[in-house]
Design an enzyme around this catalytic site. Structure first.
Site, PDB file in Angstrom:
ATOM      1  N   ASP A 127     -15.232 -43.611  30.182  1.00 25.17           N
ATOM      2  CA  ASP A 127     -14.532 -42.363  30.468  1.00 25.17           C
ATOM      3  C   ASP A 127     -15.173 -41.773  31.721  1.00 25.17           C
ATOM      4  O   ASP A 127     -16.265 -41.193  31.669  1.00 25.17           O
ATOM      5  CB  ASP A 127     -14.677 -41.423  29.260  1.00 25.17           C
ATOM      6  CG  ASP A 127     -14.037 -40.062  29.510  1.00 25.17           C
ATOM      7  OD1 ASP A 127     -13.757 -39.730  30.681  1.00 25.17           O
ATOM      8  OD2 ASP A 127     -13.839 -39.324  28.531  1.00 25.17           O
ATOM      9  N   LYS A 177      -9.292 -35.302  36.448  1.00 28.86           N
ATOM     10  CA  LYS A 177      -9.970 -34.273  37.238  1.00 28.86           C
ATOM     11  C   LYS A 177      -9.769 -34.385  38.742  1.00 28.86           C
ATOM     12  O   LYS A 177      -8.790 -33.898  39.274  1.00 28.86           O
ATOM     13  CB  LYS A 177     -11.451 -34.253  36.872  1.00 28.86           C
ATOM     14  CG  LYS A 177     -11.657 -33.674  35.462  1.00 28.86           C
ATOM     15  CD  LYS A 177     -13.062 -33.219  35.250  1.00 28.86           C
ATOM     16  CE  LYS A 177     -13.335 -32.669  33.872  1.00 28.86           C
ATOM     17  NZ  LYS A 177     -13.003 -31.265  33.707  1.00 28.86           N
ATOM     18  N   PHE A 194     -17.932 -35.989  25.442  1.00 31.08           N
ATOM     19  CA  PHE A 194     -16.709 -35.187  25.449  1.00 31.08           C
ATOM     20  C   PHE A 194     -15.576 -36.044  25.972  1.00 31.08           C
ATOM     21  O   PHE A 194     -15.685 -36.646  27.046  1.00 31.08           O
ATOM     22  CB  PHE A 194     -16.856 -33.936  26.330  1.00 31.08           C
ATOM     23  CG  PHE A 194     -15.639 -33.044  26.241  1.00 31.08           C
ATOM     24  CD1 PHE A 194     -15.505 -32.142  25.191  1.00 31.08           C
ATOM     25  CD2 PHE A 194     -14.615 -33.137  27.166  1.00 31.08           C
ATOM     26  CE1 PHE A 194     -14.373 -31.338  25.079  1.00 31.08           C
ATOM     27  CE2 PHE A 194     -13.482 -32.336  27.060  1.00 31.08           C
ATOM     28  CZ  PHE A 194     -13.353 -31.433  26.016  1.00 31.08           C
TER      29      PHE A 194
HETATM   30  C1  PLP Z   1     -15.540 -36.982  30.375  1.00 32.97           C
HETATM   31  C2  PLP Z   1     -14.308 -36.213  30.063  1.00 32.97           C
HETATM   32  N1  PLP Z   1     -13.308 -36.834  29.418  1.00 32.97           N
HETATM   33  C3  PLP Z   1     -12.174 -36.202  29.112  1.00 32.97           C
HETATM   34  C4  PLP Z   1     -11.983 -34.876  29.447  1.00 32.97           C
HETATM   35  C5  PLP Z   1     -10.696 -34.181  29.091  1.00 32.97           C
HETATM   36  O1  PLP Z   1      -9.949 -33.988  30.245  1.00 32.97           O
HETATM   37  P1  PLP Z   1      -8.705 -32.956  30.226  1.00 32.97           P
HETATM   38  O2  PLP Z   1      -9.291 -31.597  30.063  1.00 32.97           O
HETATM   39  O3  PLP Z   1      -8.064 -33.181  31.570  1.00 32.97           O
HETATM   40  O4  PLP Z   1      -7.841 -33.367  29.108  1.00 32.97           O
HETATM   41  C6  PLP Z   1     -12.994 -34.187  30.125  1.00 32.97           C
HETATM   42  C7  PLP Z   1     -12.842 -32.766  30.475  1.00 32.97           C
HETATM   43  O5  PLP Z   1     -13.775 -32.050  30.716  1.00 32.97           O
HETATM   44  C8  PLP Z   1     -14.187 -34.877  30.441  1.00 32.97           C
HETATM   45  O6  PLP Z   1     -15.198 -34.269  31.077  1.00 32.97           O
END
Ligand code: PLP
Length: 396
Positions: free
Chosen positions: A223, A252, A138
């Site tokens: 990520d 986050k 994700f």
């Molecule tokens: C690993 C990862 N990358 C990117 C995101 C996207 O982050 P945002 O919701 O702040 O755009 C998330 C959100 O859950 C995530 O868990």
């Protein structure tokens, strides 16, 4: 306002993109939340792995209050001290890199992919846009981070999506090797897939990914939007292994509840961006940066990285003991305080509802997995209480 009044407004005026639980919260403290009726809940989701230092930590509250009362916004056409200090702080935590501040995890990943494209295209002298990512991953909900996300059911309503992504099974080195070509500018991986249900990339897989990227001149992007800043029991999840990425993305937990994301790249990679290549109006504003500086202070001073490791091990041990033998429980897995209970049936939504009725907040990260990501300040007693509720909700 009462819960019914809030819900009525939301249903009339907010787009219905969220499958909301039937609760509205009004206050938080540490790992505790209170709803509109004053009922108390144990928060084992922490705003989806955001509230690592706990709700309303006095240091963060004070930093936000002081900064908001001094300087709130000037745009990125000017320097500000909180942004400069936070960039240095992140550099020092990693031991390398230059930072671009965004407003969210998706935006941090957008930045990383634009940077990789520009860097690789310059290095090879021809357009180079391919990104290889993992199935089950994700990376966000913007069109390109959605396309990067290895969950095809989330793509369905939005095709055609950007087509420069290839998805490979997580922990399959042979598939990764075959997918990375001359047209690949980056391999994008979560060291632990969060939304995928708390699935760890193996040390060997990450080592091979590093080697393939080095050999083929692609960037390795981690990520760590969900796993970064202590969540897994290290400052960064990649530090569980003896390898490092070229680019890392964070969001986050960084802002302690305020919106901020960061893309941090090796100096020579970061140098591919020139003025005008990438920008944001709000990214790295004084207030979220001041909050983030306070968050990092709290994580350091309260030893929350070590605490995440210790409490995470305790939580997993207690869950395994309490849930052992339950017909509905397939597995308990976790890294630090990022934990999932995998069920034998697609009933995680039922379990989450049963927990909520008992005032424990967790979430159904996949149809068969319940995720726990409590604030890192969570106590043993709170863990004991949460495990008791979860066991009751699961029926063991
Ligand atoms: C690993 C990862 N990358 C990117 C995101 C996207 O982050 P945002 O919701 O702040 O755009 C998330 C959100 O859950 C995530 O868990």
């Amino acid at each position: 306002m009462t819960f019914d009044e809030i819900r009525r407004l939301d249903q009339a005026y907010h787009m219905s993109t969220y499958g909301r639980q039937q609760v509205a919260f009004v206050r938080g403290d540490g790992a505790i939340l209170w709803d509109t009726d004053g009922k108390e809940y144990l928060d084992f989701l922490g705003g989806i792995a955001v509230m690592s230092v706990g709700h309303s930590h006095p240091r963060v509250v004070e930093a936000v209050r002081a900064q908001a009362g001094t300087l709130t916004h000037v745009s990125n056409l000017f320097y500000t001290e909180p942004q400069a200090r936070l960039a240095q702080r992140l550099h020092d935590l990693l031991g390398w890199g230059k930072v671009f501040f965004a407003n969210s995890g998706a935006e941090a990943n957008e930045c990383a992919m634009k940077l990789a494209r520009k860097w690789a295209t310059a290095a090879r002298g021809e357009p180079c846009a391919g990104v290889v990512a993992a199935m089950g991953s994700f990376h966000g909900r913007t069109l390109s981070t959605l396309a990067a996300t290895g969950q095809p059911h989330k793509h369905e309503a939005f095709r055609p999506l950007p087509d420069w992504f290839t998805h490979v099974p997580l922990n399959d080195e042979v598939a990764l090797d075959a997918a990375v070509t001359d047209a690949t500018c980056a391999v994008l991986l979560e060291p632990v897939q969060g939304e995928g249900g708390v699935r760890e990339a193996s040390a060997e897989y990450l080592r091979v990914a590093r080697k393939i990227c080095d050999e083929r001149g692609a960037l390795l992007i981690f990520d760590e939007v969900q796993t970064g800043l202590g969540r897994t029991g290290r400052w960064f999840a990649f530090q569980h292994h003896d390898i490092a990425p070229d680019v890392i993305t964070l969001a986050k937990a960084l802002g302690g509840g305020l919106p901020i994301g960061a893309c941090i790249a090796r100096d020579d990679v970061a140098a591919a961006f020139e003025p005008g290549d990438h920008a944001t109006t709000f990214g790295g504003g004084p207030v979220p940066c001041a909050a983030a500086l306070a968050v990092l202070d709290v994580i350091e001073e309260e030893g929350l990285v070590e605490r995440s490791r210790a409490m995470g091990a305790y939580l997993v041990e207690r869950l395994r003991a309490a849930l052992a033998g339950g017909a509905l429980v397939a597995e308990v897995r976790g890294v630090g305080l990022l934990v999932a209970v995998e069920l034998t049936e697609q009933r995680s939504a039922d379990v989450v509802r049963a927990c909520l009725e008992r005032r424990l907040i967790v979430n159904n990260v996949t149809p068969s997995a319940v995720r726990l990501a409590p604030p890192l300040v969570v106590s043993r007693e709170q863990i004991d209480h949460a495990v008791e509720i979860l066991a009751e909700a699961i029926g063991t």
